[in-house]
Design an enzyme around this catalytic site. Structure first.
Site, short mmCIF file in Angstrom:
data_model
loop_
_atom_site.label_atom_id
_atom_site.label_comp_id
_atom_site.label_asym_id
_atom_site.label_seq_id
_atom_site.Cartn_x
_atom_site.Cartn_y
_atom_site.Cartn_z
N SER A 110 -19.94 6.37 -30.87
CA SER A 110 -19.23 6.78 -32.08
C SER A 110 -19.97 6.34 -33.34
CB SER A 110 -17.83 6.17 -32.09
OG SER A 110 -17.19 6.33 -33.34
N TYR A 134 -19.38 12.17 -37.78
CA TYR A 134 -18.33 12.66 -38.67
C TYR A 134 -18.98 13.32 -39.89
CZ TYR A 134 -14.81 9.86 -36.20
OH TYR A 134 -13.98 9.34 -35.25
N THR A 160 -17.43 15.75 -34.62
CA THR A 160 -15.96 15.72 -34.62
C THR A 160 -15.43 16.49 -35.82
OG1 THR A 160 -15.84 13.63 -33.42
CG2 THR A 160 -13.93 14.23 -34.75
N LYS A 256 -16.23 18.90 -31.28
CA LYS A 256 -15.06 18.20 -30.73
C LYS A 256 -13.86 18.37 -31.64
CE LYS A 256 -13.77 13.59 -29.00
NZ LYS A 256 -12.60 13.28 -29.86
N HIS A 280 -7.72 14.61 -30.34
CA HIS A 280 -8.10 13.26 -30.76
C HIS A 280 -7.21 12.21 -30.09
CE1 HIS A 280 -10.99 11.74 -33.85
NE2 HIS A 280 -10.35 10.60 -33.60
#
Length: 393
Positions: A110, A134, A160, A256, A280
């Protein structure tokens, strides 16, 4: 090595993790937004799906091996990107990546990890792994992150799309979630009951967001990091950003957070290599359907054009098999591996993967199949599994 032979299911790992991980970090991993209705549905909807048991079928020579975006995997499972993984256990992302590497499945780091991209590359001898990104207002920082992912030998980028704004998670607010924990009386009392966790944290230098601190102008400590991240998630995210990131990255791209057929079609048109049906983990839009309920319609609509995966609620190999039957080429696990990590570190992650693969292998055989690539809805009892939405009524 821990002897984990009596740990027989993911729930066993969850119970131990809850005992060993500080409350604020356990709750961060094991909770959803608002009423937590979607969070609970992710698990509950799997349980409604019934399997067809077959008999007198040759069960020899079984294989759970398949591919995800062209990569050979030991089973159709990858480790999902989870924030603050290094707060479930010291150096958590490194340990999970090593467990995934040894097992033969992909690991996804992440952006909001404790260990950095460079940490993972160093401790896995530059074995390929995936990185989750992100969309942030600071495009310069995003460019540097993408370049660092390339340098770290990441083989796929996972973008994401469902975190333009944050869903409210009541437990995080009540616990005063912070990294490292704020020295409040309640937190200090709770930490005093977690000596194993505290000793682990004393033995590592990795206690902040390794991908961010030291890589952003003006962000050198936790106070400056908090104010920076609060303003960074970009509510203006659109498909033009996806196109820009795809060009900048130049490699395998996974999207995602897809929960709607219209968005799935746009994802397929974007040229991405895979999409993940995901809410999520029930941490964003409470009241959205479960991931397994949304999967069939999306798989039917775009499964011929783009690889369709799913995450959310997977706690067993049976769940993986059901997702595969309903059109998912692959699945991702978040909480299932986090429970193992919080309970026993790298050994716990390995045990979680062993449990899931054994359940997947055994259940597939009972359903009359020996190859995961041949599994379809024929293994499911009609009337018990979700149908594509457009075909209903």
């Amino acid at each position: 090595m821990n002897d984990l032979s009596t740990i027989t299911c993911i729930e066993d790992l969850r119970v131990i993790a809850k005992r060993r991980v500080p409350r604020m970090f356990y709750d961060y991993a094991d909770s959803g937004s608002y009423t937590q209705g979607t969070y609970r549905a992710n698990e509950e909807e799997f349980q409604k799906i019934k399997l067809r048991q077959r008999v007198a079928v040759n069960m020899e020579g079984r294989s759970t091996r398949t591919t995800m975006v062209g990569q050979d995997v030991a089973m159709p499972v990858a480790i999902a990107p989870t924030g603050l993984t290094g707060m479930q256990h010291a150096d958590g992302e490194i340990l999970a990546a090593k467990a995934a590497q040894a097992f033969g499945i992909p690991f996804t780091l992440s952006t909001m990890s404790i260990c950095s991209l460079e940490d993972i590359a160093t401790h896995t001898d530059r074995h390929p792994f995936w990185f989750q990104l992100y969309v942030m207002r600071d495009r310069g920082f995003m460019e540097r992150l993408i370049d660092r992912a390339k340098a770290a030998n990441c083989s796929a980028l996972q973008l994401t799309l469902d975190l333009q704004i944050l869903g409210q998670r009541h437990k995080d607010i009540k616990n005063g979630l912070s990294t490292p924990p704020k020295p409040t009386l309640a937190n200090l009392i709770n930490l005093a009951t977690k000596p194993r966790w505290c000793l682990g944290m004393l033995g590592t230098r990795r206690r902040s967001f390794g991908n961010i601190v030291g890589h952003v102008d003006g962000v050198a400590d936790m106070s400056s990091l908090s104010s920076w991240t609060a303003d960074q998630f970009d509510p203006r995210l659109n498909w033009g950003d996806v196109e820009w990131i795809k060009k900048r990255w130049g490699g395998k791209l996974i999207l995602k957070g897809i929960m709607d057929v219209e968005d799935a079609r746009l994802a397929a048109q974007s040229g991405a290599d895979a999409l993940i049906v995901s809410n999520h983990g029930g941490r964003q839009l409470d009241g959205a359907p479960s991931s397994i309920e949304a999967l069939p319609a999306i798989a039917q609509a775009v499964g011929q054009d783009i690889e369709v995966w799913m995450d959310g609620g997977i706690r067993s190999g049976q769940d993986v098999l059901k997702a595969r039957a309903l059109g998912a080429q692959g699945t991702l696990i978040g909480r299932s591996f986090l429970y193992g990590l919080g309970a026993f570190g790298q050994d716990g992650v390995t045990r979680a993967l062993q449990i899931i693969q054994k359940e997947l292998d055994t259940t597939m055989a009972f359903c009359g199949h020996t190859n995961i690539n041949n599994v379809g809805t024929d293994i499911l009892l009609p009337g018990t599994y979700p149908q594509p939405w457009r075909d209903r009524g």
